[in-house]
Scaffold this motif. Sequence first.
Motif, PDB file in Angstrom:
ATOM      1  N   SER A 265       6.962  -0.429   4.298  1.00 51.38           N
ATOM      2  CA  SER A 265       6.890   0.932   3.758  1.00 51.38           C
ATOM      3  C   SER A 265       6.571   0.957   2.273  1.00 51.38           C
ATOM      4  O   SER A 265       6.030   1.950   1.766  1.00 51.38           O
ATOM      5  CB  SER A 265       8.223   1.652   3.999  1.00 51.38           C
TER       6      SER A 265
ATOM      7  N   ALA B  29       2.657  -4.171   6.891  1.00 50.21           N
ATOM      8  CA  ALA B  29       3.014  -2.789   7.232  1.00 50.21           C
ATOM      9  C   ALA B  29       4.312  -2.314   6.607  1.00 50.21           C
ATOM     10  O   ALA B  29       4.859  -1.304   7.029  1.00 50.21           O
ATOM     11  CB  ALA B  29       3.108  -2.665   8.755  1.00 50.21           C
TER      12      ALA B  29
ATOM     13  N   PRO C 253       1.382   0.202  -0.498  1.00 51.80           N
ATOM     14  CA  PRO C 253       0.471   1.359  -0.433  1.00 51.80           C
ATOM     15  C   PRO C 253      -0.779   1.048   0.384  1.00 51.80           C
ATOM     16  O   PRO C 253      -1.315  -0.066   0.331  1.00 51.80           O
ATOM     17  CB  PRO C 253       0.123   1.607  -1.908  1.00 51.80           C
ATOM     18  N   ASP C 254      -1.240   2.014   1.131  1.00 49.27           N
ATOM     19  CA  ASP C 254      -2.431   1.840   1.962  1.00 49.27           C
ATOM     20  C   ASP C 254      -3.647   1.445   1.136  1.00 49.27           C
ATOM     21  O   ASP C 254      -4.494   0.659   1.576  1.00 49.27           O
ATOM     22  CB  ASP C 254      -2.726   3.134   2.724  1.00 49.27           C
ATOM     23  N   ARG C 255      -3.739   1.964  -0.085  1.00 51.91           N
ATOM     24  CA  ARG C 255      -4.912   1.702  -0.917  1.00 51.91           C
ATOM     25  C   ARG C 255      -5.039   0.238  -1.330  1.00 51.91           C
ATOM     26  O   ARG C 255      -6.108  -0.198  -1.753  1.00 51.91           O
ATOM     27  CB  ARG C 255      -4.867   2.580  -2.172  1.00 51.91           C
ATOM     28  N   ARG C 256      -3.950  -0.542  -1.189  1.00 55.95           N
ATOM     29  CA  ARG C 256      -4.006  -1.956  -1.575  1.00 55.95           C
ATOM     30  C   ARG C 256      -4.087  -2.900  -0.385  1.00 55.95           C
ATOM     31  O   ARG C 256      -4.025  -4.121  -0.558  1.00 55.95           O
ATOM     32  CB  ARG C 256      -2.776  -2.330  -2.416  1.00 55.95           C
ATOM     33  N   GLN C 257      -4.220  -2.368   0.818  1.00 57.77           N
ATOM     34  CA  GLN C 257      -4.205  -3.219   2.006  1.00 57.77           C
ATOM     35  C   GLN C 257      -5.336  -4.238   1.996  1.00 57.77           C
ATOM     36  O   GLN C 257      -5.131  -5.408   2.341  1.00 57.77           O
ATOM     37  CB  GLN C 257      -4.280  -2.353   3.267  1.00 57.77           C
ATOM     38  N   LYS C 258      -6.533  -3.822   1.606  1.00 53.35           N
ATOM     39  CA  LYS C 258      -7.667  -4.753   1.563  1.00 53.35           C
ATOM     40  C   LYS C 258      -7.434  -5.851   0.530  1.00 53.35           C
ATOM     41  O   LYS C 258      -7.764  -7.016   0.757  1.00 53.35           O
ATOM     42  CB  LYS C 258      -8.957  -3.994   1.260  1.00 53.35           C
TER      43      LYS C 258
ATOM     44  N   GLN D 254      -2.197  -7.001   8.742  1.00 52.52           N
ATOM     45  CA  GLN D 254      -1.093  -6.367   9.454  1.00 52.52           C
ATOM     46  C   GLN D 254       0.120  -6.113   8.558  1.00 52.52           C
ATOM     47  O   GLN D 254       1.218  -5.880   9.050  1.00 52.52           O
ATOM     48  CB  GLN D 254      -0.682  -7.230  10.649  1.00 52.52           C
TER      49      GLN D 254
END
Length: 300
Positions: A166, A164, A169-174, A162
């Motif tokens: 700003s 979130a 980066p989305d690519r590092r969420q995992k 979760q």
Amino acid sequence: MSDILDHTALIKALPAETKAQLTKRSDAAGLRHLALYLGAIALCMLGIAVKVPLWPVLMLPLGILLVFLFTLSHECTHQTPFETRWINEVVGHFCAVAIALPFVWFRYFHLAHHKFTNDPERDPELEHGPRPSTLGTWLIYLSGWGYWRAMLSTLITNARGQAAASYLPDRRQKDIQREARILLAVYGVALASLLYSPLLLWVWLIPVLIGQPFLRAYLLAEHGLCPPVANMLENSRTTFTNRLVRFLAWNMPYHAEHHSFPNVPFHQLPAFHAITRAHLKSTSPGYAVFTGEYIKHLQN
């Protein structure tokens, strides 16, 4: 460069060969510093483990050494302590375990701090409110309570997938999620080990708690009482201190210099300081002096 310059003009005015020399990284310098640092930690831990005379006293220097791994983690986010990239990554993740500071997450948090330094609206270091303004909030800040609470909340949030902010980066969420889950698992095993031996209590858990106030006081000087302006030579403070503190903090007391030119590795900061000194706008002649000045600004 006799006139007072801001950080952008100062860096622009540097000759190319000077910039190249200042930004030259070194595995030898970094590993030498790291070996001395880890050696000091190991000696303290060994003294506690074998219970030398007055061994509880060693928990204070050990705690200071452990919590100041924050400054090394901070440097590793910039990939500057070592020339070899993977060494920076390994050391950064090692620091993460010691002080509950998830390294992948912290890299983006810290880069956002550099981008929006001292901006009350956008600096993530200020996202939970301004720096302490009363004696009570200052004492709570020094205790480290806010740090430990924030890191626990961050780890749980990240482990749930979760995260979130700003600046993430989305690519590092995992990667951020995996990192948090691994750290929480490590801490679970560490706590379970206390059922069989109290050793980690004496060589890690208690030391990082009693060492945290020293790190908090140090960190407050980096930007506390500095104006929310764009000039890094003004919104960040350089604190003149002794070799021991500079060793502990990987030369980060040269903090205005670091913010002005983050690509300069720790071992080159004294040389860069010689260039910037005449242009510094925020300085203190020691941490005790800064702390005294900060207390004067606190509301009753």
